[in-house]
Design an enzyme around this catalytic site. Structure first.
Site, PDB file in Angstrom:
ATOM      1  N   ASP A  12       0.817  -1.210   0.000  1.00 26.12           N
ATOM      2  CA  ASP A  12       0.000   0.000   0.000  1.00 26.12           C
ATOM      3  C   ASP A  12       0.852   1.262   0.000  1.00 26.12           C
ATOM      4  O   ASP A  12       0.694   2.138  -0.855  1.00 26.12           O
ATOM      5  CB  ASP A  12      -0.931   0.018   1.215  1.00 26.12           C
ATOM      6  CG  ASP A  12      -2.011  -1.043   1.150  1.00 26.12           C
ATOM      7  OD1 ASP A  12      -1.721  -2.160   0.692  1.00 26.12           O
ATOM      8  OD2 ASP A  12      -3.136  -0.754   1.576  1.00 26.12           O
ATOM      9  N   ARG A  93      -1.348   5.334  17.437  1.00 30.31           N
ATOM     10  CA  ARG A  93      -1.529   6.351  16.402  1.00 30.31           C
ATOM     11  C   ARG A  93      -1.154   7.758  16.852  1.00 30.31           C
ATOM     12  O   ARG A  93      -0.568   8.508  16.060  1.00 30.31           O
ATOM     13  CB  ARG A  93      -2.968   6.328  15.877  1.00 30.31           C
ATOM     14  CG  ARG A  93      -3.370   5.043  15.142  1.00 30.31           C
ATOM     15  CD  ARG A  93      -2.255   4.424  14.373  1.00 30.31           C
ATOM     16  NE  ARG A  93      -2.641   3.288  13.548  1.00 30.31           N
ATOM     17  CZ  ARG A  93      -1.864   2.271  13.287  1.00 30.31           C
ATOM     18  NH1 ARG A  93      -0.639   2.231  13.792  1.00 30.31           N
ATOM     19  NH2 ARG A  93      -2.254   1.273  12.513  1.00 30.31           N
ATOM     20  N   ASP A 122      -8.302   4.392  11.483  1.00 31.17           N
ATOM     21  CA  ASP A 122      -6.993   5.036  11.516  1.00 31.17           C
ATOM     22  C   ASP A 122      -6.960   6.357  10.763  1.00 31.17           C
ATOM     23  O   ASP A 122      -6.220   7.266  11.128  1.00 31.17           O
ATOM     24  CB  ASP A 122      -5.918   4.088  10.973  1.00 31.17           C
ATOM     25  CG  ASP A 122      -5.492   3.059  12.001  1.00 31.17           C
ATOM     26  OD1 ASP A 122      -5.779   3.264  13.194  1.00 31.17           O
ATOM     27  OD2 ASP A 122      -4.870   2.054  11.618  1.00 31.17           O
ATOM     28  N   SER A 174      -5.437  -8.819   7.210  1.00 28.32           N
ATOM     29  CA  SER A 174      -4.475  -7.744   7.446  1.00 28.32           C
ATOM     30  C   SER A 174      -3.997  -7.811   8.896  1.00 28.32           C
ATOM     31  O   SER A 174      -4.699  -8.310   9.781  1.00 28.32           O
ATOM     32  CB  SER A 174      -5.097  -6.378   7.158  1.00 28.32           C
ATOM     33  OG  SER A 174      -6.105  -6.078   8.104  1.00 28.32           O
TER      34      SER A 174
END
Length: 367
Positions: A12, A93, A122, A174
């Site tokens: 990605d 994050r 996210d 994932s």
């Protein structure tokens, strides 16, 4: 234009790096935050970024601030989202976003970019954090801008433009790993009736294969912050690493839930948080003898609100910071240690004590 991209080295972000460079006619700086990813070769990540077209590749070790600025405050607040999820992804994050913004400021960049999808949490966490820290920053989110729909499109783009691809095969789900946990979602896990695939878990032993002999450990807290394991005072990162190893070999910390995302959809997530699970149980045990009843009950009413703020990306909001000050003030009395027994996926409290702040009086409580 100069853009600082949150870069992992996967398919990605490799495609995103190339796409931003050519779509925006921009200089792209690849920024990789080390928050304790497992088995990650940071030199290889840096090399891949340069090979894909980054002008610079920065790898920054954020393990210490991740633990001290995010994990430990959440432990002091007993933060659990929807009563199960210890939020290892959500807690990572803010420190990554701060690293991105600080790097952009230092380099005079116009924008930051991320690879979060348009359906996940996210994107909200990165962007709310970035705007809180630097309101004028521009955020580029390719998954909300381009026409590519999924992995097949990404592979075709990478092949067309000669982008180096990761050699390792991609699993049918994932995965996101850091020092606190590993999260798994998507692919085969999108069917909430489907069991996690064999061999999926990385931090924890299958409880059925865990040691037949239980293990006891003690964890000591100072004002609600964990400071020692089995009598040994440890630095923050080493303490988490030690507990991950101990709990992991006993298969502790696996959770399989369907959670409510910030954007409104339900999502199935599977998590393993071995060390964090021990800290949560041990912390609650020490609190049980050191906190006044009404203070504890008031604090517990606010835990879901605090957890929701963290989950929804509001780490740098004034309301989360105000609530953190309250949570930390409550923790002034939480000094002591808890003793746990670890056995085949379970962490059981065996004892708790505080030499300085206990409110438990055996003479009063005795029958």
């Amino acid at each position: 234009m100069k853009v600082v991209l949150a870069y992992s080295g996967g398919l990605d972000t490799s495609v995103i790096l190339h796409w931003i460079k050519h779509t925006y006619d921009a200089e792209v700086v690849a920024y990789t935050a080390n928050v304790g990813q497992m088995d990650e070769d940071m030199d290889a990540v840096r090399d891949a970024a340069i090979a894909t077209g980054a002008s610079h590749a920065i790898v920054e070790d954020l393990c210490e601030p991740f633990v001290t600025d995010c994990i430990f405050p959440a432990i002091r607040a007993n933060a659990v989202y929807e009563w199960y999820y210890l939020m290892g992804t959500a807690l990572a994050r803010p420190v990554i976003a701060r690293g991105l913004v600080d790097t952009a400021t230092r380099l005079g960049a116009d924008a930051i970019a991320h690879g979060a999808t348009g359906k996940g949490n996210d994107q909200v966490r990165f962007e709310l954090s970035a705007y809180a820290l630097k309101p004028e920053i521009q955020v580029i989110a390719p998954w909300r801008e381009w026409t590519m729909k999924g992995r097949t499109d990404l592979l075709a783009y990478a092949t067309e433009h000669g982008i180096p691809l990761p050699a390792a095969p991609k699993p049918s789900y994932s995965m996101d790993a850091n020092l606190m946990h590993v999260s798994y979602e998507g692919g085969v896990l999108e069917d909430p009736w489907q069991s996690p695939p064999d061999g999926m878990f990385r931090m924890t032993t299958d409880p059925e294969s865990a040691p037949e002999i239980p293990e006891e450990i003690t964890i000591r807290f100072d004002r609600g912050t964990p400071v020692a394991v089995n009598g040994e005072t440890l630095p923050a990162v080493e303490l988490i690493t030690r507990l991950n190893s101990i709990a992991g070999r006993h298969g502790i910390g696996r959770v399989d839930i369907v959670e409510n995302r910030f954007l409104g959809m339900k999502s199935r997530g599977v998590y393993e948080t071995p060390g964090g699970t021990l800290l949560h149980h041990a912390h609650r045990a020490v609190e049980s003898i050191t906190l006044d009843r009404e203070v504890a009950h008031l604090r517990d009413e606010l835990v879901p609100r605090y957890a929701e703020m963290v989950y929804n990306g509001l780490w740098f909001s004034p309301e989360r910071e105000a609530l953190q000050r309250f949570m930390d003030s409550v923790q002034e009395r939480v000094n002591g240690e808890a003793r746990l027994k670890l056995y085949k996926g379970h962490a059981m409290v065996l004892g708790r004590r505080s030499e300085t702040h206990t409110l438990y009086d055996e003479a009063t409580a005795t029958f």
